[in-house]
Motif scaffolding. Sequence first.
Motif, PDB file in Angstrom:
ATOM      1  N   PHE A   7       0.964  -1.033   0.018  1.00  0.00           N
ATOM      2  CA  PHE A   7      -0.085  -0.018   0.016  1.00  0.00           C
ATOM      3  C   PHE A   7       0.672   1.408   0.027  1.00  0.00           C
ATOM      4  CE2 PHE A   7      -1.302   3.309   3.038  1.00  0.00           C
ATOM      5  CZ  PHE A   7      -2.198   3.942   2.184  1.00  0.00           C
ATOM      6  N   TRP A   8       1.810   1.473   0.678  1.00  0.00           N
ATOM      7  CA  TRP A   8       2.745   2.478   1.051  1.00  0.00           C
ATOM      8  C   TRP A   8       3.377   2.714  -0.288  1.00  0.00           C
ATOM      9  CZ3 TRP A   8       2.256   6.727   2.988  1.00  0.00           C
ATOM     10  CH2 TRP A   8       3.393   7.922   3.138  1.00  0.00           C
ATOM     11  N   GLN A   9       4.258   1.810  -0.789  1.00  0.00           N
ATOM     12  CA  GLN A   9       4.640   1.716  -2.177  1.00  0.00           C
ATOM     13  C   GLN A   9       3.848   2.256  -3.332  1.00  0.00           C
ATOM     14  OE1 GLN A   9       7.977   1.441  -2.566  1.00  0.00           O
ATOM     15  NE2 GLN A   9       7.996   1.319  -0.359  1.00  0.00           N
ATOM     16  N   SER A  10       2.650   1.839  -3.121  1.00  0.00           N
ATOM     17  CA  SER A  10       1.620   2.345  -4.094  1.00  0.00           C
ATOM     18  C   SER A  10       1.217   3.843  -3.847  1.00  0.00           C
ATOM     19  CB  SER A  10       0.185   1.467  -4.195  1.00  0.00           C
ATOM     20  OG  SER A  10      -0.384   1.597  -3.039  1.00  0.00           O
ATOM     21  N   CYS A  11       1.314   4.401  -2.862  1.00  0.00           N
ATOM     22  CA  CYS A  11       1.046   5.672  -2.376  1.00  0.00           C
ATOM     23  C   CYS A  11       2.088   6.503  -2.840  1.00  0.00           C
ATOM     24  CB  CYS A  11       0.991   5.950  -0.858  1.00  0.00           C
ATOM     25  SG  CYS A  11      -0.591   5.482  -0.209  1.00  0.00           S
ATOM     26  N   LEU A  12       3.297   6.197  -2.661  1.00  0.00           N
ATOM     27  CA  LEU A  12       4.515   6.793  -3.027  1.00  0.00           C
ATOM     28  C   LEU A  12       4.628   6.847  -4.836  1.00  0.00           C
ATOM     29  CD1 LEU A  12       7.191   5.351  -0.905  1.00  0.00           C
ATOM     30  CD2 LEU A  12       6.104   7.411  -0.610  1.00  0.00           C
ATOM     31  N   PHE A  15       1.650   9.361  -5.674  1.00  0.00           N
ATOM     32  CA  PHE A  15       2.335  11.047  -5.850  1.00  0.00           C
ATOM     33  C   PHE A  15       3.507  11.179  -6.630  1.00  0.00           C
ATOM     34  CE2 PHE A  15       0.129  10.530  -1.542  1.00  0.00           C
ATOM     35  CZ  PHE A  15      -0.870  11.345  -1.761  1.00  0.00           C
ATOM     36  N   GLN A  16       4.511  10.214  -6.779  1.00  0.00           N
ATOM     37  CA  GLN A  16       5.437  10.507  -7.742  1.00  0.00           C
ATOM     38  C   GLN A  16       4.977  10.733  -9.007  1.00  0.00           C
ATOM     39  OE1 GLN A  16       8.412   7.530  -7.972  1.00  0.00           O
ATOM     40  NE2 GLN A  16      10.082   8.716  -8.494  1.00  0.00           N
ATOM     41  N   GLN A  17       4.023  10.315  -9.581  1.00  0.00           N
ATOM     42  CA  GLN A  17       3.434  10.597 -10.795  1.00  0.00           C
ATOM     43  C   GLN A  17       2.531  11.653 -10.774  1.00  0.00           C
ATOM     44  OE1 GLN A  17       0.614   7.251 -11.951  1.00  0.00           O
ATOM     45  NE2 GLN A  17       1.437   7.545 -14.189  1.00  0.00           N
ATOM     46  N   GLU A  18       1.812  11.935  -9.535  1.00  0.00           N
ATOM     47  CA  GLU A  18       1.058  13.245  -9.719  1.00  0.00           C
ATOM     48  C   GLU A  18       1.520  14.568  -9.474  1.00  0.00           C
ATOM     49  OE1 GLU A  18      -2.459  13.345 -10.286  1.00  0.00           O
ATOM     50  OE2 GLU A  18      -1.923  11.335 -11.306  1.00  0.00           O
ATOM     51  N   LEU A  19       2.643  14.368  -8.535  1.00  0.00           N
ATOM     52  CA  LEU A  19       3.236  15.994  -8.345  1.00  0.00           C
ATOM     53  C   LEU A  19       4.574  16.235  -9.019  1.00  0.00           C
ATOM     54  CD1 LEU A  19       3.303  15.343  -4.336  1.00  0.00           C
ATOM     55  CD2 LEU A  19       1.641  16.606  -5.759  1.00  0.00           C
ATOM     56  N   ALA A  26      10.555  17.047  -1.951  1.00  0.00           N
ATOM     57  CA  ALA A  26      10.357  17.941  -0.494  1.00  0.00           C
ATOM     58  C   ALA A  26       9.057  17.248   0.356  1.00  0.00           C
ATOM     59  CB  ALA A  26      10.225  19.334  -0.861  1.00  0.00           C
ATOM     60  N   TRP A  27       8.120  16.898  -0.052  1.00  0.00           N
ATOM     61  CA  TRP A  27       7.072  16.537   0.833  1.00  0.00           C
ATOM     62  C   TRP A  27       6.644  14.965   1.005  1.00  0.00           C
ATOM     63  CZ3 TRP A  27       6.367  20.697   3.628  1.00  0.00           C
ATOM     64  CH2 TRP A  27       6.520  21.707   2.768  1.00  0.00           C
ATOM     65  N   ILE A  28       6.800  14.332   0.141  1.00  0.00           N
ATOM     66  CA  ILE A  28       6.540  12.970   0.028  1.00  0.00           C
ATOM     67  C   ILE A  28       7.669  11.903   0.342  1.00  0.00           C
ATOM     68  CG2 ILE A  28       5.412  10.920  -1.205  1.00  0.00           C
ATOM     69  CD1 ILE A  28       3.404  13.409  -0.423  1.00  0.00           C
ATOM     70  N   THR A  63      -8.060   7.689   1.669  1.00  0.00           N
ATOM     71  CA  THR A  63      -8.933   7.322   0.600  1.00  0.00           C
ATOM     72  C   THR A  63      -8.232   5.996   0.204  1.00  0.00           C
ATOM     73  OG1 THR A  63      -9.900   9.366   0.255  1.00  0.00           O
ATOM     74  CG2 THR A  63     -10.143   7.695  -1.524  1.00  0.00           C
ATOM     75  N   MET A  64      -6.931   6.178  -0.193  1.00  0.00           N
ATOM     76  CA  MET A  64      -6.098   5.081  -0.907  1.00  0.00           C
ATOM     77  C   MET A  64      -5.986   3.872   0.395  1.00  0.00           C
ATOM     78  SD  MET A  64      -3.368   7.129  -2.961  1.00  0.00           S
ATOM     79  CE  MET A  64      -2.316   5.664  -3.532  1.00  0.00           C
ATOM     80  N   ALA A  65      -5.815   4.220   1.612  1.00  0.00           N
ATOM     81  CA  ALA A  65      -5.637   3.023   2.584  1.00  0.00           C
ATOM     82  C   ALA A  65      -7.060   2.475   2.814  1.00  0.00           C
ATOM     83  CB  ALA A  65      -5.291   3.801   3.755  1.00  0.00           C
ATOM     84  N   LYS A  66      -8.107   3.087   2.706  1.00  0.00           N
ATOM     85  CA  LYS A  66      -9.414   2.161   2.783  1.00  0.00           C
ATOM     86  C   LYS A  66      -9.643   1.517   1.552  1.00  0.00           C
ATOM     87  CE  LYS A  66     -11.632   5.634   5.730  1.00  0.00           C
ATOM     88  NZ  LYS A  66     -11.398   5.176   6.955  1.00  0.00           N
ATOM     89  N   GLU A  67      -9.247   1.851   0.556  1.00  0.00           N
ATOM     90  CA  GLU A  67      -9.392   0.946  -0.728  1.00  0.00           C
ATOM     91  C   GLU A  67      -8.519  -0.306  -0.574  1.00  0.00           C
ATOM     92  OE1 GLU A  67      -8.953   3.673  -4.061  1.00  0.00           O
ATOM     93  OE2 GLU A  67     -10.812   4.920  -3.702  1.00  0.00           O
TER      94      GLU A  67
END
Length: 91
Positions: A7-12, A15-19, A26-28, A63-67
């Motif tokens: 899950f955490w790797q998918s979050c990273l 965000f790497q793709q979106e930001l 700096a933030w993620i 939201t991503m965690a709940k999914e």
Amino acid sequence: MASPEKFWQSCLAYFQQELPQQQYRAWIQPLSFSFDSDNGTVLVPNRLALRWIRERFLDTIGTMAKEALGPQVVIRAILAEPSAPAKTATA
């Protein structure tokens, strides 16, 4: 259901793709994640980053965690514990 690590790797990856790269670095990138039972904790390195993460990214992470981990999961962001200073030898 995904493992907390996946899950955490998918979050990273999200965000790497979106930001823009500068914002991601700096933030993620400095964040870490821990998971215990149904509680996920985003560990943030400083107070400014904590405020920024809570205001801009925590809802998305939740939201991503709940999914990925289940609807009962609660995500919070807290300051990471500072590393203990290295002990110096005394004579």
